[in-house]
Design an enzyme around this catalytic site. Structure first.
Site, PDB file in Angstrom:
ATOM      1  N   ARG A  31       5.376  -7.163  10.960  1.00 30.53           N
ATOM      2  CA  ARG A  31       6.551  -6.335  10.674  1.00 30.53           C
ATOM      3  C   ARG A  31       7.717  -7.209  10.226  1.00 30.53           C
ATOM      4  NH1 ARG A  31       4.233  -2.828   9.086  1.00 30.53           N
ATOM      5  NH2 ARG A  31       2.430  -4.132   9.498  1.00 30.53           N
ATOM      6  N   GLN A  77      -5.428  -3.240  10.954  1.00 30.58           N
ATOM      7  CA  GLN A  77      -4.323  -2.576  11.646  1.00 30.58           C
ATOM      8  C   GLN A  77      -4.775  -1.294  12.339  1.00 30.58           C
ATOM      9  OE1 GLN A  77      -0.367  -2.674   9.641  1.00 30.58           O
ATOM     10  NE2 GLN A  77      -1.503  -3.453   7.897  1.00 30.58           N
ATOM     11  N   ASP A  94      -1.760   7.772   3.888  1.00 32.29           N
ATOM     12  CA  ASP A  94      -1.396   6.405   4.260  1.00 32.29           C
ATOM     13  C   ASP A  94      -2.005   6.092   5.634  1.00 32.29           C
ATOM     14  OD1 ASP A  94      -0.229   3.928   4.170  1.00 32.29           O
ATOM     15  OD2 ASP A  94       1.857   4.641   4.146  1.00 32.29           O
ATOM     16  N   GLU A  95      -2.167   4.818   5.952  1.00 26.63           N
ATOM     17  CA  GLU A  95      -2.676   4.396   7.265  1.00 26.63           C
ATOM     18  C   GLU A  95      -4.015   5.076   7.587  1.00 26.63           C
ATOM     19  OE1 GLU A  95      -1.048   2.107   8.971  1.00 26.63           O
ATOM     20  OE2 GLU A  95       1.078   2.268   8.429  1.00 26.63           O
ATOM     21  N   LYS A 108       0.830  -1.208   0.000  1.00 25.26           N
ATOM     22  CA  LYS A 108       0.000   0.000   0.000  1.00 25.26           C
ATOM     23  C   LYS A 108       0.865   1.259   0.000  1.00 25.26           C
ATOM     24  CE  LYS A 108      -2.069  -1.161   3.807  1.00 25.26           C
ATOM     25  NZ  LYS A 108      -1.467  -2.485   4.030  1.00 25.26           N
ATOM     26  N   THR A 109       1.850   1.248   0.877  1.00 28.01           N
ATOM     27  CA  THR A 109       2.716   2.423   0.941  1.00 28.01           C
ATOM     28  C   THR A 109       3.480   2.573  -0.372  1.00 28.01           C
ATOM     29  OG1 THR A 109       2.872   2.151   3.322  1.00 28.01           O
ATOM     30  CG2 THR A 109       4.536   3.544   2.288  1.00 28.01           C
TER      31      THR A 109
END
Ligand SMILES: Nc1ncnc2c1ncn2[C@@H]1O[C@H](COP(=O)(O)OP(=O)(O)OP(=O)(O)O)[C@@H](O)[C@H]1O
Ligand SMILES: [Mg+2]
Length: 789
Positions: A621, A253, A222-223, A35-36
């Site tokens: 992560r 998340q 983002d996020e 996504k990033t």
């Protein structure tokens, strides 16, 4: 760069998102699915292929660290143009916007930003000034929580409604009023203001809104799962009629509900922006399949989620590892030993992260890293920037910019100790309150101090001169020089050195680190182009450095290369590492349980789900190796002070299929079991829930040192590492008081290097000299910092 290059490293779904034309776009996808990367490539595509000017792009990420990484990637793709993108966190965006629009907001361009600690101190002093009690319900924290809530709901004191019989509410509102008054007087804003003020300005001024929404033709966030109501409002306003908004995120998340984030912002995005194109990404490029399966096993049990399963081309991978320790100190040792082992195998230290749920867990982990001589860094502003002496230095800097800040003045009036007692300060405060003066004016007021003893009067006068002197001299200086000046003139370093204690030495080191940070800041901004927009006046370097310090939130300290990163699970969001350790896999720690809570069952269930998502964030992560660790007992704080309590393994461990640890699917029930630690199912687990039973016989665990007595409460100080920063600049050089230099003279500055003098003004040590530095360009510095070259 041409289009194929930008699209080459993308799968079809990612490419579709990057190539999407105008109009709202939502990428909703699991961890590590790129996504990033989509955001980064989309920005690069907009600029190179669609000829969008970089300053028409606003990209928002969740942490400064993530913003920094994004900027780096974009600089690699776009070159220097990337510097003109607006790329930051929401709060940093708000700060930049407010500096630009300071006059409209009624703020000085050098306004200070109060962090949580400042806010709390302000509430405390206002409570005291209002003569309000300090009991539990009306404690400063409780009041501040209310104030923050009002602010994040968009209410200033005038807009707050409190019932007549709600005594506490009335009191908190009164403090809120006073608090706002103090902020206004100090020309300061708090974190809530950084979002609320821009929102107010944009809502109330159609011309301003037209300007800014035209300015940002493309918005990328983002996020997005962790945005708040105010942030969504800002996005809606800035999107304007063009609605070129691209948001990416993962509802699994969402981990900031407790701070006002609302996951429905992402889940209902297509209702907020009708006609949204939705892109889903399903391939995970980050982790091995074992790691993904573990993460999926945990998240699958969260209530109310949209099922999405990720796949990865990296089949198998190393088994998960589990470290079981007697207590948190041994846990730290085991983690450190395992990390050292990885280094021996060739894993870079900055590819290793140790994650934990609460900050309190970091201390034994840090101690273990130090004993194992493993360089590490706490990825979190606070371990460094929240140290008292560093905050003192920051308070001096803020006072230098604005002596009317009572909060800062009261903080440092007797730091280092200069014989100004509390009684004296109280008297000053009382005087200032009656006369409605800021403290600095009371200090300079004969009547205020006439009844004091001569020694106190002298000390106050000296402090008054110190502050006004800083105010006169600091504004135009580079941050590094300014910090150095503050430390010298306030005698902070001198006094701590004189203490001679270990603590004093550590404080000096921290202060020197602050100098180093300020110099780094100057270097990073040395070649910066002037703002394109003539209206955008740049605040002083000191104000900008302070802003950076204040905005160093959870995940924002720089991560130097070659160090293990220690951070909370929250701070790890969006990041990735070859090897991840998750410490404290125990019930009560992860999932975290607040020791005293009177929440209802719905609230408890929602909080539990958030813990599950946090665990999912931590696990995802890891790229190659995931190690979980737990301590059989942990220090807790009970009614009788600190004491050890036995722990139970985290219920999330019970969700993990044993195969992932490289163990047989089910341990044979009748197998003889040697003594040793055994991980059992959580007693609260329901019948039929998976049980994980592991012990040394399973061969995954390293050999254990013999059991030992509980360590003493106070551990001896760990050996101090080698200093990492070049402190070659010595205070004593500064006190020599260099005479002004003739034009054309070659000079050397301790941090800026060599240069040629262009002009001087003033005389003696306080003269200011404009120097064309060979490396850093033209700068105005104090003569006393220069020596002939
Ligand atoms: N198409 C691709 N080909 C190769 N590698 C990729 C591709 N897409 C993403 N990656 C890599 O996969 C990793 C994860 O990507 P990224 O960080 O963008 O994921 P994300 O969805 O933002 O994750 P998170 O949900 O954790 O924020 C990165 O190392 C990235 O470089
Ligand atoms: Mg990401």
């Amino acid at each position: 760069m041409s289009a194929p290059d930008l699209l080459q490293d993308l799968n079809d779904a990612q490419a579709a998102a990057v190539l999407h034309g105008d109009g709202p776009l939502l990428v909703l996808a699991g961890a590590g699915s790129g996504k990033t990367r989509v955001i980064v490539h989309r920005i690069a595509h907009l600029v190179t292929e669609r000829r969008v000017m970089p300053w028409h792009v606003l990209a928002v990420t969740f942490t400064n660290k993530a913003a920094g990484e994004m900027r780096e990637r974009l600089e690699a793709l776009l070159g220097p143009q990337a510097r003109e993108l607006w790329l930051s966190t929401f709060h940093a965006f708000g700060a930049r916007f407010l500096r630009r629009e300071a006059h409209r907001a009624g703020l000085p361009p050098d306004f200070a930003i109060y962090d949580d600690d400042d806010q709390l101190r302000l509430v405390k002093s206002e409570l005291a000034a209002a003569g309000m009690g300090d009991d539990d319900r009306m404690g400063p924290r409780a009041v501040l929580t209310r104030i923050d809530r009002w602010k994040s709901a968009g209410h200033l004191p005038g807009g707050v409604k409190v019932g007549d019989y709600d005594v506490e509410g009335q009191a908190a509102l009164e403090i809120y009023r006073r608090y706002e008054k103090q902020l206004a007087r100090a020309g300061a804003v708090d974190f809530g203001d950084l979002l609320l003020r821009p929102l107010e300005l944009l809502e109330s001024d159609p011309d301003l809104l037209r300007y800014w929404s035209g300015r940002f033709r493309y918005l990328l966030v983002d996020e997005f799962q962790d945005t708040s109501a105010i942030q969504l409002e800002l996005v809606k306003l800035l999107a304007g009629a063009a609605r070129n908004v691209c948001v990416v995120g993962d509802d699994d998340q969402a981990i900031y509900r407790w701070r006002g984030a609302d996951v429905s912002n992402i889940l209902d995005f297509d209702r907020t922006f009708p006609g949204t194109r939705v892109v889903k990404l399903e391939q995970n490029y980050r982790s091995t399949s074992r790691i993904l399966e573990a993460a999926h096993a945990v998240i699958a049990k969260a209530a109310r989620r949209r099922e999405k399963k990720l796949w990865t081309a990296q089949e198998g991978g190393a088994p998960l590892r589990l470290l079981v320790a007697q207590d948190e100190h041994e846990e730290g040792e085991k983690v450190a030993r395992a990390a050292a082992g990885l280094r021996a195998e060739g894993v870079r230290l900055d590819e290793i992260a140790v994650l934990y749920r609460t900050n309190a867990q970091s201390r034994p982990l840090e101690a273990a890293m130090r004993s194992a001589r493993l360089p590490y860094v706490i990825v979190r502003g606070q371990s460094f920037y929240e140290r008292a002496e560093v905050k003192d230095a920051a308070a001096y800097l803020r006072l230098a910019l604005n002596p009317r800040s009572d909060l800062d003045l009261a903080r440092v009036i007797n730091r280092p100790a200069r014989g100004i007692g509390e009684k004296t300060v109280e008297r000053l405060r009382a005087y200032a309150a009656v006369k409605e003066l800021p403290l600095i004016e009371a200090l300079g007021d004969r009547d205020a101090i006439s009844e004091l003893k001569p020694a106190a009067r002298k000390a106050l006068a000296a402090f008054h001169d110190l502050v006004l002197g800083l105010n006169r001299d600091i504004g135009g200086l580079d941050a590094g020089v300014a910090v150095q000046e503050v430390l010298t003139r306030s005698e902070m370093i001198e006094k701590f050195r004189a203490e001679g204690s270990d603590e004093g030495v550590e404080r000096v080191e921290n202060l020197l680190e602050l100098v180093a940070a300020a110099r780094e800041f100057d270097e990073a901004h040395a070649g910066e182009p002037p703002p394109r927009d003539p209206e955008e006046q740049l605040p002083s370097p000191v104000a900008r450095f302070l802003e950076q310090l204040a905005l160093l939130g959870d995940a924002d300290a720089p991560t130097p290369e070659g160090r293990v990163a220690l951070m909370t699970l929250h701070a790890a969001k969006g990041l990735e590492f070859d090897a991840v350790f998750m410490a404290g896999m125990e019930d009560g720690t992860l999932p975290y349980e607040r020791p005293w809570s009177d929440d209802g069952p719905a609230e408890v269930a929602a909080a539990q789900d958030e813990e599950r998502r946090l665990c999912y964030v931590g696990m995802t992560r890891a790229k190659k190796l995931l190690t979980l660790s737990l301590a059989r007992r942990r220090m807790g704080f009970g009614e009788n002070g600190p004491s050890f309590r036995a722990t139970e393994p985290s219920r999330f461990l019970g969700d993990l299929p044993p195969e992932l640890f490289g163990l047989p699917a089910r341990a044979p029930a009748a197998a003889p079991r040697p003594s040793g630690p055994v991980i059992r199912r959580h007693p609260g687990a329901l019948p039929g829930e998976p049980v994980i039973e592991l012990d040394e016989a399973d061969g995954f665990q390293e050999s254990r040192p013999p059991p030992r007595a509980a360590p003493p409460l106070r551990r001896p100080a760990a050996p101090r590492g080698e200093p990492e920063i070049d402190y070659s600049y010595d205070q004593s050089q500064a006190s020599g008081g260099g005479a002004p230099f003739p034009r054309g003279a070659r000079v050397v500055h301790p941090s800026l290097g060599e240069g040629v003098v262009k002009s001087c003004d003033g005389a003696g040590a306080e003269a200011k000299v404009t120097v064309a530095f060979f490396g850093a360009g033209e700068k105005r510095v104090l003569a006393r910092f220069l020596r002939p070259g």
